[in-house]
Design a protein around this motif. Structure first.
Motif: not given
Length: 416
Positions: A225-240
């Motif tokens: 989503p980085v090229p498209y979104a103004d801001v990307v929110c995410a977690t650092t757990h889950k699949v990461l």
């Protein structure tokens, strides 16, 4: 930098057992639970021993309000290095111009994104909660639903796919200040370009809540989503596969607003041990081994979806592109909440979730944790059979529990 101390003797395995045997017993019991059952909750994973080491490090002692080079406390020279390392690794990993790694959770990251871009009372368009939206996407029980005017878009009730024409129509009607794309249970890739086009048409910010797919993005197994979104929110757990925490990614033009929305607007002191653990996870995610892992997570989810379909279960959207899938157990004569209890008794741990049908609770499961353990498509096919056995026969849980214990024992999360 000359280091004169070591960690030898500081973190011995039995230190907690000597100091607090009651709590040590709880921790060992949880390790036993994780090692003898199958963790199929889509938001969970097993961190590496290196991530755990950073979490239990002396950085937990350091107060560090502010940002590197501009702290409100002394003695931050080394934690500044750790945070800069985490930021640079995140920027490279995701191709972002700016990264903030201080958010304590995914919800904290979303709160900061709203604080950076919105004012109370602004209209926001987001996926409705009954269709897989998160609490921070407008729940009346959450700050988001109390401070902003949320309008919900949905998924097609037949296909289970996001209705992008409805998104465009609602945006034209309500002229939102921001559009949020992201879900806790949507099993398909999101068309970020389509959302960007709608946001541009109505002059809205685009916020991507990528808490679930961001690990797949890191491994090249999902679109970014980085090229498209103004801001990307995410977690650092889950699949990461990092520590429990959040982060934000954005362009340089919004960097200062995002940073000030995290600190001092929504949070105080950064958790430096967690930030160090995030740096470890970002470094691990930049390796070929993690790329292979991310693609195996998807392959396992698709194999599990195929197996459940073969057993007569109604898998939403007919399958998955990601690490998660949802399904309705009703064809086997049991509702979602009852099904979760039966499966838990058999050692199959997962969540319930809303499905795009009125008052229907389904099941949500993910393959991140079992893939970390080394399981593949063969094991997924067997897990699907075990699922069906438990859901068809309430008395099958004890027999299946023993098979689950054996399967988990062959793939320990932390081999000795």
């Amino acid at each position: 930098m000359v280091v004169t101390h070591t960690l030898d003797g500081l973190l011995p395995a039995d230190v907690l057992a000597r100091q607090d045997p009651e709590l040590a017993e709880i921790l060992l019991g949880e390790l036993d639970r994780q090692s003898t059952t199958l963790q199929l909750i889509a938001a969970e994973n097993f961190t590496s021993p290196a991530v755990l080491a950073a979490l239990g490090s002396p950085l937990a002692n350091k107060y560090a309000e502010g940002y590197p080079g501009a702290r409100h406390h002394g003695g931050c020279e080394l934690v500044d290095v750790a945070e800069r390392l985490a930021v640079e690794r995140a920027k490279v990993l995701f191709g972002a111009e700016h990264a903030n790694v201080q958010s304590h959770s995914g919800s904290s990251a979303v709160l900061a994104a709203y604080a950076a871009l919105l004012r109370p009372g602004d209209t926001v368009l987001a996926l409705g909660l009954p269709h897989g939206g998160h609490l921070t996407h407008g729940s009346p029980a959450n700050f988001s639903g109390r401070w902003f005017d949320f309008v919900g878009y949905g998924v097609d009730p037949e296909s289970g796919l996001i209705d992008y024409e409805q998104v465009r129509s609602l945006a034209r009607t309500h002229r939102p200040k921001a559009i949020v794309c992201g879900s806790i249970s949507y099993p398909r890739h999101i068309d970020y370009a389509a959302f960007r086009a709608v946001a541009d048409e109505v002059g809205a910010y685009l916020i991507a809540d990528a808490a679930h797919p961001i690990g797949l993005v890191a491994g090249g197994a999902a679109p970014s989503p980085v090229p498209y979104a103004d801001v990307v929110c995410a977690t650092t757990h889950k699949v990461l596969r990092g520590p429990r925490g959040g982060m934000l990614l954005c362009g340089t033009e919004l960097a200062e607003r995002v940073d000030r929305a995290v600190f001092p607007f929504t949070q105080g002191g950064a958790q430096m041990h967690t930030i160090a653990a995030k740096a470890v996870a970002f470094g691990e995610a930049a390796t070929p081994a993690f790329t292979a892992y991310a693609h195996q997570v998807v392959a396992n989810a698709q194999a599990l979806a195929a197996g459940l379909t073969a057993e007569g279960l109604a898998v939403t959207t007919g399958g998955t592109d990601t690490h998660l899938l949802t399904f309705d157990p009703a064809p086997l004569g049991v509702d979602g909440r009852s099904a979760r209890g039966r499966l838990a008794a058999a050692g199959l741990v997962l969540d319930t979730c809303a499905l795009p049908h009125p008052d229907v609770r389904g099941l949500r499961l993910g393959t991140a944790a079992v893939t970390t353990q080394g399981m593949g498509e063969v094991e997924m096919a067997r897990i699907a059979v075990l699922f069906a056995a438990v859901l068809r026969d309430v008395h099958a849980a004890r027999r299946v529990r023993e098979e689950v214990r054996d399967l988990a024992g062959r793939f320990p999360p932390y081999p000795g």
